[in-house]
Design a protein around this motif. Structure first.
Motif, PDB file in Angstrom:
ATOM      1  N   ALA A   7       9.543  34.152 -46.408  1.00 54.66           N
ATOM      2  CA  ALA A   7       9.406  35.303 -45.515  1.00 54.66           C
ATOM      3  C   ALA A   7       9.182  34.809 -44.095  1.00 54.66           C
ATOM      4  N   GLY A   8      10.004  35.321 -43.168  1.00 57.86           N
ATOM      5  CA  GLY A   8       9.892  34.924 -41.769  1.00 57.86           C
ATOM      6  C   GLY A   8      10.781  33.767 -41.386  1.00 57.86           C
ATOM      7  N   ARG A  10      13.300  33.454 -39.364  1.00 56.98           N
ATOM      8  CA  ARG A  10      13.834  33.326 -37.999  1.00 56.98           C
ATOM      9  C   ARG A  10      12.788  32.862 -36.995  1.00 56.98           C
ATOM     10  N   GLY A  14       9.326  29.272 -39.523  1.00 56.79           N
ATOM     11  CA  GLY A  14      10.213  29.662 -40.606  1.00 56.79           C
ATOM     12  C   GLY A  14      11.489  28.842 -40.640  1.00 56.79           C
ATOM     13  N   LEU A  32      15.556  35.121 -48.856  1.00 56.23           N
ATOM     14  CA  LEU A  32      14.804  35.218 -47.605  1.00 56.23           C
ATOM     15  C   LEU A  32      14.367  36.657 -47.384  1.00 56.23           C
ATOM     16  N   ASP A  34      13.345  39.220 -44.311  1.00 55.07           N
ATOM     17  CA  ASP A  34      13.371  39.359 -42.854  1.00 55.07           C
ATOM     18  C   ASP A  34      13.539  40.832 -42.517  1.00 55.07           C
ATOM     19  N   SER A  35      13.240  41.178 -41.275  1.00 57.05           N
ATOM     20  CA  SER A  35      13.327  42.579 -40.852  1.00 57.05           C
ATOM     21  C   SER A  35      14.767  43.037 -40.671  1.00 57.05           C
ATOM     22  N   VAL A  46      19.542  37.676 -48.087  1.00 56.18           N
ATOM     23  CA  VAL A  46      18.471  38.177 -47.222  1.00 56.18           C
ATOM     24  C   VAL A  46      18.072  39.573 -47.680  1.00 56.18           C
ATOM     25  N   THR A  66       4.777  34.968 -41.519  1.00 54.63           N
ATOM     26  CA  THR A  66       5.040  36.158 -40.712  1.00 54.63           C
ATOM     27  C   THR A  66       3.840  36.493 -39.821  1.00 54.63           C
TER      28      THR A  66
END
Length: 255
Positions: A7-8, A10, A14, A32, A34-35, A46, A66
């Motif tokens: 998680a996180g 980018r 991370g 993964l 991610d938002s 993702v 995160t």
């Protein structure tokens, strides 16, 4: 082979963790969190939802890098699904830690939360804990990049907590000391002063200063790149597979 989700991916930490997982023998990257899905992550599965990630990829370990709010939510869901979290997010409150501890006991799942993954930084904290037996007056200066959100750092707080196990709580400095400008003497944990520096160009640095009659003992650790944290992350992933309880701090798994 340990199935690992991240998680996180980018963030700066991370991105380093993503590369480490791919290169580490015995680790398999399964997904993964991610938002949003971006081109830079297009080679990987993702997920935007933590529940979808856990259900569809069936990881054994979730590395979370995160924020405190997201980290608490992700860690809670992971434990409830039998997935072992390794968390590098700082900012967890004592209530948060107690809640996670109870969840680990209930679901018999290990979880490691590390304010600092650098093995060198953990050794610095250990040495500070030992020095406090003999030198009771101490201040901590932590220095980080200017994008860090929390102050003082989790490492500085953890260092102060370890020092306090061998230090009698007392106010330091002159008994009539006054701050001409509020905050000049820093934050305070049982009389230990913590000072935070935030500047571009820094990564993660800390000094622990012990003062005594006619002498100064300085313990310092510097992380010049985030790659310095990756051996600690890998160690935690391997170690959390053997545990069924909450562990707070990398120092608790280093002999």
């Amino acid at each position: 082979m340990i199935r690992v989700a991240l998680a996180g991916p980018r963030g700066k930490m991370g991105a380093e963790a993503l590369e480490m997982i791919e290169q580490q023998d015995g680790f398999e990257l399964v997904g993964l969190l991610d938002s949003k899905v971006t081109d830079e992550l297009s080679d990987y599965p993702v997920f935007i939802s933590i529940l979808d990630l856990l259900k569809e990829t069936n990881p054994q370990v979730l590395i979370d890098l995160t924020t405190p709010e997201l980290g608490m939510s992700h860690t809670t869901e992971a434990i409830r699904h039998g997935v072992r979290p390794v968390v590098g997010t700082t900012g967890f409150t004592p209530d948060d830690l107690e809640q996670l501890n109870q969840l680990c006991e209930e679901y018999k799942v290990g979880c490691i939360i590390a304010p600092n993954f650098s093995i060198g930084a953990v050794l610095m904290m250990r040495f500070a804990e030992q020095a406090a037996r003999y030198m009771q007056d101490v201040e901590i200066i932590e220095m980080h990049h200017n994008q860090k959100l929390d102050a003082p750092s989790g490492t500085a707080i953890k260092t102060a907590e370890l020092i306090q196990t061998n230090r009698v709580s007392h106010r330091q400095g002159h008994e009539n000391e006054e701050e001409a400008l509020q905050g000049a003497r820093g934050a305070d944990i049982e009389g230990i002063k913590l000072h935070s520096v935030r500047l571009p160009g820094l990564v993660a640095h800390q000094q622990v200063l012990f003062g005594g009659e006619g002498q100064l003992l300085t313990l310092r650790h510097d992380s010049f790149t985030r790659g310095s944290f990756m051996p600690g992350v890998a160690l935690c992933v391997k170690e959390v597979m053997k545990r069924n309880e909450l562990i707070y701090g990398l120092e608790n798994i280093i002999d």
